[in-house]
Every structure is written in C-alpha cells, then in structure tokens.
Design an enzyme around this catalytic site. Structure first.
Site, PDB file in Angstrom:
ATOM      1  N   GLU A 147       0.610  -0.904  -0.324  1.00 35.14           N
ATOM      2  CA  GLU A 147      -0.121   0.095  -0.041  1.00 35.14           C
ATOM      3  C   GLU A 147       0.869   1.090  -0.350  1.00 35.14           C
ATOM      4  O   GLU A 147       1.734   0.873   0.634  1.00 35.14           O
ATOM      5  CB  GLU A 147      -0.879   0.291   1.081  1.00 35.14           C
TER       6      GLU A 147
ATOM      7  N   ASP B 211      -7.706  -5.235   8.741  1.00 40.78           N
ATOM      8  CA  ASP B 211      -6.768  -3.746   8.193  1.00 40.78           C
ATOM      9  C   ASP B 211      -7.002  -3.853   6.896  1.00 40.78           C
ATOM     10  O   ASP B 211      -6.162  -3.239   5.647  1.00 40.78           O
ATOM     11  CB  ASP B 211      -5.873  -3.075   8.674  1.00 40.78           C
TER      12      ASP B 211
HETATM   13  P1  NAD Z   1       2.627 -10.866  13.502  1.00 43.30           P
HETATM   14  O1  NAD Z   1       2.212 -11.837  11.962  1.00 43.30           O
HETATM   15  O2  NAD Z   1       4.262 -10.440  13.846  1.00 43.30           O
HETATM   16  O3  NAD Z   1       1.800 -11.566  14.545  1.00 43.30           O
HETATM   17  C1  NAD Z   1       0.748 -11.667  14.722  1.00 43.30           C
HETATM   18  C2  NAD Z   1       0.666 -13.227  15.504  1.00 43.30           C
HETATM   19  O4  NAD Z   1      -1.300 -13.483  15.241  1.00 43.30           O
HETATM   20  C3  NAD Z   1       1.318 -14.008  15.542  1.00 43.30           C
HETATM   21  O5  NAD Z   1       2.138 -14.600  16.580  1.00 43.30           O
HETATM   22  C4  NAD Z   1       0.118 -15.264  14.692  1.00 43.30           C
HETATM   23  O6  NAD Z   1       0.406 -16.561  15.709  1.00 43.30           O
HETATM   24  C5  NAD Z   1      -0.965 -14.575  16.053  1.00 43.30           C
HETATM   25  N1  NAD Z   1      -2.364 -14.949  15.438  1.00 43.30           N
HETATM   26  C6  NAD Z   1      -3.038 -15.363  14.244  1.00 43.30           C
HETATM   27  N2  NAD Z   1      -3.899 -15.931  14.403  1.00 43.30           N
HETATM   28  C7  NAD Z   1      -4.298 -15.751  15.692  1.00 43.30           C
HETATM   29  C8  NAD Z   1      -5.532 -15.588  15.757  1.00 43.30           C
HETATM   30  N3  NAD Z   1      -6.615 -16.681  15.260  1.00 43.30           N
HETATM   31  N4  NAD Z   1      -5.628 -16.247  17.261  1.00 43.30           N
HETATM   32  C9  NAD Z   1      -4.753 -15.550  18.131  1.00 43.30           C
HETATM   33  N5  NAD Z   1      -3.448 -15.250  17.229  1.00 43.30           N
HETATM   34  C10 NAD Z   1      -3.316 -15.150  16.090  1.00 43.30           C
HETATM   35  O7  NAD Z   1       1.610  -9.827  12.537  1.00 43.30           O
HETATM   36  P2  NAD Z   1       1.905  -8.406  13.297  1.00 43.30           P
HETATM   37  O8  NAD Z   1       2.998  -7.091  12.319  1.00 43.30           O
HETATM   38  O9  NAD Z   1       2.091  -8.000  15.194  1.00 43.30           O
HETATM   39  O10 NAD Z   1       0.862  -7.387  13.332  1.00 43.30           O
HETATM   40  C11 NAD Z   1      -0.740  -7.924  13.361  1.00 43.30           C
HETATM   41  C12 NAD Z   1      -2.094  -7.987  12.802  1.00 43.30           C
HETATM   42  O11 NAD Z   1      -1.344  -6.096  12.769  1.00 43.30           O
HETATM   43  C13 NAD Z   1      -1.504  -8.111  10.780  1.00 43.30           C
HETATM   44  O12 NAD Z   1      -2.801  -8.068  10.268  1.00 43.30           O
HETATM   45  C14 NAD Z   1      -1.012  -6.210  10.650  1.00 43.30           C
HETATM   46  O13 NAD Z   1      -1.654  -6.032   9.679  1.00 43.30           O
HETATM   47  C15 NAD Z   1      -1.985  -5.864  11.121  1.00 43.30           C
HETATM   48  N6  NAD Z   1      -1.539  -3.686  11.709  1.00 43.30           N
HETATM   49  C16 NAD Z   1      -2.592  -2.995  11.056  1.00 43.30           C
HETATM   50  C17 NAD Z   1      -1.553  -2.173  11.777  1.00 43.30           C
HETATM   51  C18 NAD Z   1      -2.915  -1.060  12.085  1.00 43.30           C
HETATM   52  O14 NAD Z   1      -2.945   0.424  11.725  1.00 43.30           O
HETATM   53  N7  NAD Z   1      -4.405  -0.965  12.247  1.00 43.30           N
HETATM   54  C19 NAD Z   1      -0.485  -1.453  11.601  1.00 43.30           C
HETATM   55  C20 NAD Z   1       0.343  -2.404  11.861  1.00 43.30           C
HETATM   56  C21 NAD Z   1      -0.327  -4.117  12.034  1.00 43.30           C
END
Ligand code: NAD
Length: 355
Positions: A69, A240
C-alpha cells in the site's frame, strides 16, 4: 555509513536518511515509553487539524497472500507518504508481516526532507494511536488489557497503553504459544503484571480493554459476541484489509464504532461486514469535541483501526524534529545537485571527466 554528530543540521540538497539501525538508536536514546507518549501528542495534534489535510483511501496492490500500500497525505506545506506491506504468511519464511519506509517532503519546492525506515515506526505509531484514542473511549480507571495476537506489534501496544492509560495488567493469547512467550519475555523488565492465557476467552476475562492484533488474510473470528461484556473498549488493530477481519459481526452491532477516515475504513476495517451506511464516528470529531466518545459505563466502544496516512505524517514530523539534536541519521546523496540547476547533463559529463 555512520550517524552524524549531534547538533548537525541536515544540509540543503542532502536528504537525511534514518536506517533501521539509526531508528533503533533514536528510540532507545529517547526511551520507548517517552517516544510513544511524545508521538501520541503529534498524532493527536494532527487529528485536531484533520480538516486541513488532503485525504484519500490508501492505494493497495492486493494478491491472495497480502498487499502493498501507498499512503500519501499533505497539509498544504508538508507532504508525506508511506510504503507498507501486509503479508501474514511472511513470518513462516523469516520475514516480517509488515515492513515500511516513508518520505516527508516540502510541498513548496517538492524536495524530500527525510527518508526513513518505518517498520519500527509503524509499530510505534499504531500503538501510540490506539492508546491516544483509548483515552477518549476506554472505561475510566481500567487497568487490565487483553492482547490477542502476540506478534511484532504486541509489545508496542502493551507499552503504549501502560504509558498513556496506566494499564498495568496484560493478559496475552496467541494461537502460537511461542509468540506469547516471546511477548511476555520482552515485556518482563517493564514492571507489568503479565498472564499468558490458553484461549482468547480466558484472555478477555476481567479485561476492560481488548486489543486484537492478529494476522491472517481471511475473515477470522478472534472474538465472538459472548466474549464481549458491557462497558468494554475494543482496540481492533489486525483487521485492516478487504477480506481480513477479526471480530464477529454481532459484536459490531452492539458497539459504538469509531474510525480514522471512514472512506478507507469502510473498505478495509471490521465495518466492511456492515451496511455501507452503518453509523460510524470519525475520531477527529471526538478529539475536536464535535462528537461524544464514551458516554456510559455499559457502552461497548470499538476502535476499528486500519492505520491512516495522517498518523504516518505525524510520525515523520516527529522523527524529523528529533534528528538535529540526536544526529541519528546519515546524509543520503539522493538528489542530483548540479552547480547550475539546468546543467544536469553537464554534471554528468564532468563526472565522466573526473574518472
Ligand atoms: P505478526 O505476524 O508479527 O503477528 C501476528 C500474530 O497473530 C502471530 O503471532 C500469530 O500467531 C497470531 N495469530 C494469528 N491468528 C490468530 C488467532 N486466530 N488467534 C490468536 N492469535 C493469532 O503480525 P504483526 O506485525 O504483529 O501485525 C498484526 C496485525 O496487525 C496484522 O494483521 C497487521 O496487518 C495489522 N496491523 C495493523 C495496523 C493498523 O494500523 N491497524 C498497523 C500495523 C499492523
């Protein structure tokens, strides 16, 4: 490359570049919690002058496994953009789910003023935004937060809520116990009372704030309706993208929903599950005092976070303002700079003559 001595003012035509290494030094020199608190004030300041920004939903290139993005915005004087990806399967190959870099530029002459890594900065700004928003929405006096999804973003979320709201009890859950162990280990020295839970249901028990920050490119159900009691604030960060949500639709129907920029959130947020005219409140309206935030003890508030360009713009401003005093940047030869501005070709010829 080495960092500049503290007190160095970036030169004209040289772009300050903040590498991952420099960003880590900057964050550690300032202190993670102070950085989060100061960044939150920059974000809040830009939310207050929301109407002065040029706003559009971010531009995404989607595949089955993820998205890249571009997130641009400007306030008439400065222009900023972030390049960011979201690829939940990346961690299996040793890569980050989310990586980013960004630019701040002078809208008056079009010249970049800063090029910086934004992977760490995104985690900080996402957490700072969540906690800043929760100050308007979370039940007063709550000290316990559940964090479901214990990956890259999770520690930043926990520390932002501790710094800005005084949360001191964190209940962790992740489908991968190694992720929870990592998160608990990283947070150990921050004086939080941490409980690692065996289920999301267990994690939300006694929590006044529930943060969902999981990564899965699908419509997941991290929280079901029965798990969300009256009076709770939900900080839903992980959903997101189109087709990527975390909450059961019934929770949304019981909640007052707050968003960053509704045209983007309706495409990417939890509210993509609802009718296009379902009521949402843009947070800048709450911060500016034009709309209510939390109005009662029984109300369920939901921050449907997707991340908006203005938060990145605020982060770029914050980093730029911290560079001269700290020197945590390198000088990047990014812009052609002939002695006579129109003699670009002559500059090339003279370079050849020097060889
Ligand atoms: P990451 O891959 O480092 O961590 C995600 C974690 O979620 C992993 O440890 C995984 O095992 C766990 N997980 C997956 N499915 C699960 C479930 N059903 N129950 C419990 N745990 C589960 O990712 P990250 O960098 O920490 O990002 C997390 C999310 O936040 C991503 O989807 C990312 O796109 C989103 N994000 C959003 C924003 C925002 O501004 N809203 C900003 C950054 C990241």
């Amino acid at each position: 490359m080495t960092n500049m001595p503290a007190g160095t003012v970036p030169k004209l035509n040289i772009v300050p570049f903040v590498s991952v290494d420099s960003m880590m030094k900057l964050v550690l020199a300032i202190g993670v919690e102070r950085f989060l608190a100061e960044l939150a004030t920059y974000i809040e300041e830009d939310f207050r002058r929301w109407e002065s920004f040029d706003k559009k939903p971010r531009i995404g290139a989607h595949t089955h496994d993820g998205v890249i993005e571009l997130m641009p915005t400007s306030n008439g004087r400065l222009y900023g953009f972030k390049y960011v990806n979201g690829h939940p399967k990346n961690t299996r190959e040793g890569r980050q789910t989310v990586t980013a870099f960004g630019v701040l530029a002078d809208l008056g002459n079009g010249y970049p003023m800063l090029l910086t890594e934004m992977t760490i900065l995104t985690a900080l700004r996402t957490a700072a935004t969540s906690a800043m928003v929760a100050r308007y929405l979370a039940p007063k006096g709550t000290r316990t937060m559940a964090v479901i999804g214990n990956g890259a973003q999770s520690e930043f979320q926990a520390l932002a809520f501790r710094t800005l709201l005084g949360i001191d009890k964190i209940r962790l859950y992740d489908i991968d116990p190694a992720a929870s162990a990592k998160c608990a280990g990283n947070l150990a020295k921050f004086g939080l009372d941490i409980t690692v839970c065996q289920s999301a249901q267990e994690a939300v028990e006694t929590a006044g704030i529930i943060t969902t920050v999981t990564a899965d490119k699908q419509s997941a159900t991290i929280l079901t309706d029965n798990m969300v009691g009256a009076g709770v604030h939900i900080n839903a960060v992980g959903g997101d993208c189109p087709g990527k949500t975390e909450l059961h639709r019934d929770i949304l129907l019981r909640s007052d929903i707050f968003v960053e920029f509704s045209p983007q959130t309706r495409i990417e947020g939890e509210v993509q599950q609802l009718a296009p005219d379902h009521k949402v409140t843009e947070l800048w309206q709450v911060i500016a005092g034009n709309a209510p935030g939390r109005t009662g003890a029984e109300q369920i508030t939901l921050f449907d976070s997707v991340g908006f360009a203005i938060e990145d713009f605020s982060s770029l401003r914050y980093v730029r303002d911290r560079l001269p005093a700290t020197g945590f940047f390198e000088e990047l030869d990014l812009l052609a700079d002939p002695d006579e501005p129109r003699d670009l070709f002559g500059m090339l010829l003279r370079a050849s003559a020097k060889d």
